[in-house]
Design an enzyme around this catalytic site. Structure first.
Site, PDB file in Angstrom:
ATOM      1  N   CYS A  56       0.828  -1.226   0.000  1.00  0.00           N
ATOM      2  CA  CYS A  56       0.000   0.000   0.000  1.00  0.00           C
ATOM      3  C   CYS A  56       0.853   1.263   0.000  1.00  0.00           C
ATOM      4  O   CYS A  56       0.444   2.308  -0.512  1.00  0.00           O
ATOM      5  CB  CYS A  56      -0.894   0.049   1.236  1.00  0.00           C
ATOM      6  N   ASP A  88      -3.312  -2.847   7.947  1.00  0.00           N
ATOM      7  CA  ASP A  88      -4.278  -3.782   8.523  1.00  0.00           C
ATOM      8  C   ASP A  88      -4.111  -5.208   8.009  1.00  0.00           C
ATOM      9  O   ASP A  88      -4.327  -6.161   8.748  1.00  0.00           O
ATOM     10  CB  ASP A  88      -5.702  -3.293   8.245  1.00  0.00           C
ATOM     11  N   CYS A 129      -2.472   3.024   3.181  1.00  0.00           N
ATOM     12  CA  CYS A 129      -3.205   2.099   4.055  1.00  0.00           C
ATOM     13  C   CYS A 129      -4.420   2.748   4.710  1.00  0.00           C
ATOM     14  O   CYS A 129      -4.477   3.960   4.873  1.00  0.00           O
ATOM     15  CB  CYS A 129      -2.280   1.590   5.153  1.00  0.00           C
ATOM     16  N   ASP A 130      -5.311   1.868   5.169  1.00  0.00           N
ATOM     17  CA  ASP A 130      -6.636   2.287   5.644  1.00  0.00           C
ATOM     18  C   ASP A 130      -6.647   3.534   6.521  1.00  0.00           C
ATOM     19  O   ASP A 130      -7.349   4.498   6.240  1.00  0.00           O
ATOM     20  CB  ASP A 130      -7.271   1.149   6.470  1.00  0.00           C
ATOM     21  N   LYS A 131      -5.898   3.521   7.640  1.00  0.00           N
ATOM     22  CA  LYS A 131      -6.006   4.610   8.621  1.00  0.00           C
ATOM     23  C   LYS A 131      -5.235   5.851   8.194  1.00  0.00           C
ATOM     24  O   LYS A 131      -5.462   6.935   8.718  1.00  0.00           O
ATOM     25  CB  LYS A 131      -5.510   4.172  10.004  1.00  0.00           C
ATOM     26  N   CYS A 201      -5.311  -2.522  -0.975  1.00  0.00           N
ATOM     27  CA  CYS A 201      -6.265  -3.595  -1.303  1.00  0.00           C
ATOM     28  C   CYS A 201      -7.247  -3.162  -2.390  1.00  0.00           C
ATOM     29  O   CYS A 201      -7.777  -2.054  -2.354  1.00  0.00           O
ATOM     30  CB  CYS A 201      -7.061  -3.990  -0.065  1.00  0.00           C
ATOM     31  N   GLU A 453     -10.258  -4.910  14.125  1.00  0.00           N
ATOM     32  CA  GLU A 453     -11.148  -5.450  13.103  1.00  0.00           C
ATOM     33  C   GLU A 453     -11.206  -6.967  13.252  1.00  0.00           C
ATOM     34  O   GLU A 453     -10.229  -7.596  13.646  1.00  0.00           O
ATOM     35  CB  GLU A 453     -10.636  -5.095  11.701  1.00  0.00           C
ATOM     36  N   SER A 479     -13.389  -5.243   9.052  1.00  0.00           N
ATOM     37  CA  SER A 479     -12.639  -4.820   7.882  1.00  0.00           C
ATOM     38  C   SER A 479     -13.632  -4.464   6.793  1.00  0.00           C
ATOM     39  O   SER A 479     -14.741  -5.005   6.738  1.00  0.00           O
ATOM     40  CB  SER A 479     -11.773  -5.987   7.421  1.00  0.00           C
TER      41      SER A 479
END
Length: 577
Positions: A56, A88, A129-131, A201, A453, A479
């Site tokens: 990522c 994650d 990445c997600d956060k 992702c 998650e 998630s």
């Protein structure tokens, strides 16, 4: 904008670069090869979350160079710096996941401290990445500087047996392997080809959901989030983002001019329309908090309730981010929402133009395959639904994208677990009955700590073919890749004495995503008696360090799990110091 000094009159960087008393400070800049002209230009922070933790983030350092080129061409002086990310996919299913949500605050805090310490005038933030996406957007709004966000781009899908596969297929493959339906040899082949490139992702999980939010909310240039990370043609968006931030600086258009109540509503619409991650219900309130706007989980869910679901994306649907991009991306989704009167058109964007004007320039239309016309949606309401009831007085959230109406109502006896590991073990051992409701508690922001998650558990259930035969509720999170009837963000959390702390095995729980309710069949008297007998929060092993500090400070999930008072309490704006 020329390099002359009058442009610094009101900019933060004047504290570092102007006047005889700043000679020592300027000497540091000269030490790095900065020219005299560049010293007196606006200083633009170019923040990335580059690291070697995951695909990522791995391309962000390279992409930052394109952003810097754009800043330079527009007569700004870019200064690159990095911050952390917790990934994650690697943190999932073990103690490491406790660091994930807390990293959102650490990212925002560290970018804030870097900007303040060096008096940068504007910010371009790159995240993967997600956060890191909400963290970067939160700090833009917190500092209220001219800001442009750019996503690092998604990963390309892997190909296996003629089908696209993603990391989600591997998490579910673990469950299939445990059920004896997939050999270890096959799982090994899949793991080597599922993730063939850099990028986040590929499904509509949290990273791509928040990337869509960045465009919809106006902090990113339209269509900048769609192109996959390995495409070097992404550099055009990097260059354009660097130029755009200089344009915003010149016009004094700041992050809070862009992130308004209406912009947050537009963002929530796009999450619902794309069947996005339930985590948006956590991150949008947190971004709003930085602007002093009350926009809580319930407000997000109100918008989800009447927004049609029109983009057929994984995990509920068939396609990945690359397909969405090739079908025209977020702009085409927003054009469809506009046709239904579901978009505020006058919201300012990073281009310096309102979103309505930006959409007028887009000639693509819905293809009917990846993006459906709003007049003929996949389902008439959003892919994510808010729930409230005696089990979640502060609300909860569930993703129903891809589920039929019958599947959206579930009644069953509680099967209570004190943490995710216990539940995962029960799934592995098939120590549960069809028709039960898994209750995983003590996983909230304070009680976890860190609000993990539950993908390992939900994916294992799906892999066993039981995804539609059980339900799962938790004060933790899911998630964006979670499928099945899984309710997260149950509030108040167990550590704060919420009703989820009081449940016992066999209590009958009803979840109704059509009516938006979540209740346990217990009288108020019984709940009150159990509350009186409650022994208090479960002790955690995190008695010092960053996670202890986070657990002490973190607030309610429905308000975004934030850790400071926000813009409502601020006594100054950084940009005006």
């Amino acid at each position: 904008m020329s390099g002359s000094n009058q442009h610094k009159a009101n900019l933060p960087s004047r504290h570092v670069t102007e006047g005889p008393e700043r000679a020592p400070h300027r000497s540091y800049l000269y030490a790095m090869g900065v020219s005299e002209t560049e010293v007196h230009q606006p200083l633009v922070g170019v923040a990335t979350c580059w690291n070697e933790a995951a695909p990522c983030n791995i391309s962000l350092a390279r992409q930052a160079q394109a952003v810097k080129q754009g800043v330079k061409e527009a007569h700004g002086t870019p200064r690159e710096f990095t911050t952390i990310t917790v990934t994650d996919g690697i943190a999932m299913g073990h103690e490491g996941m406790r660091a994930s949500l807390a990293s959102r605050e650490a990212i925002a805090d560290s970018v804030e401290l870097t900007m303040r310490g060096h008096c940068y005038d504007a910010l371009v933030g790159l995240a993967g990445c997600d956060k890191s996406l909400p963290g970067m957007m939160m700090v833009m709004v917190r500092l209220n500087v001219p800001s442009v966000f750019i996503y690092g781009g998604s990963i390309l899908p892997g190909r296996y047996k003629g089908k696209d596969i993603t990391v989600q297929d591997l998490f579910e493959g673990v469950g299939q392997h445990q059920a004896g339906n997939l050999s270890e040899a096959e799982l090994t082949i899949m793991e080597k080809i599922a993730c063939p490139s850099s990028g986040s992702c590929g499904g509509q999980f949290t990273a791509n959901t928040m990337a869509c939010v960045s465009e919809a909310i106006g902090l990113a240039l339209l269509n900048s989030s769609g192109m996959p990370a390995p495409y070097e043609s992404r550099d055009q968006y990097g260059m354009a983002s660097g130029q755009a931030v200089m344009n915003l600086l010149e016009k004094n258009i700041r992050a809070r001019d862009i992130v308004t109540r209406e912009a947050l509503e537009n963002a929530a619409r796009v999450v619902a329309a794309t069947g996005g991650s339930t985590n948006a219900g956590l991150h949008l309130p947190a971004i709003a908090h930085e602007a002093g706007i009350d926009f809580f989980l319930g407000d997000v869910c109100d918008i989800f309730r009447d927004t049609p679901y029109i983009a057929d994306l994984k995990p509920g649907g068939r396609y990945v981010a690359k397909d969405l991009y090739e079908a025209g991306g977020v702009p085409v989704v927003m054009k469809e929402l506009r046709k239904a009167g579901l978009l505020h058109e006058d919201c300012m964007t990073a281009s310096g133009r309102p979103i309505g004007e930006e959409l007028d320039r887009i000639d693509r239309e819905a293809d009917g395959r990846v993006i459906y016309p709003v007049s003929d949606p996949i389902t008439p309401t959003g892919g994510v639904v808010g729930l409230k009831g005696n089990l979640a007085p502060e609300g909860a959230i569930v993703k129903v994208a891809g589920m039929s109406e019958q599947e959206q109502v579930f009644t069953g006896p509680a099967l209570v677990f004190e943490c995710e590991e216990d539940a995962f073990e029960a799934v592995q051992n098939r120590a549960y009955e069809e028709g039960c409701v898994f209750v995983i508690r003590n996983e909230g922001p304070a009680g976890g700590p860190g609000m993990r998650e539950m993908l390992a558990t939900t994916a294992a259930i799906s892999g066993q073919g039981m995804g539609k035969k059980v339900a799962l509720i938790t004060d933790g999170r899911f998630s964006g890749a979670t499928r099945g009837f899984c309710v997260g963000h149950v509030g108040p959390e167990a550590a704060h004495g919420g009703p989820i702390a009081l449940l016992k095995n066999g209590d009958m729980i009803t979840i109704d995503a059509i009516r938006g309710t979540i209740d346990v069949d217990l009288s108020e008297e019984e709940l009150a008696a159990r509350k009186a007998a409650w022994k208090g929060p479960r002790e955690t092993i995190y008695a010092s360090g960053a996670l202890w500090k986070y657990a002490q400070q973190v607030g309610s999930t429905y308000k975004g799990a934030v850790t400071h008072p926000g813009a409502r309490a601020e006594k100054h704006i950084y940009m005006d110091l």
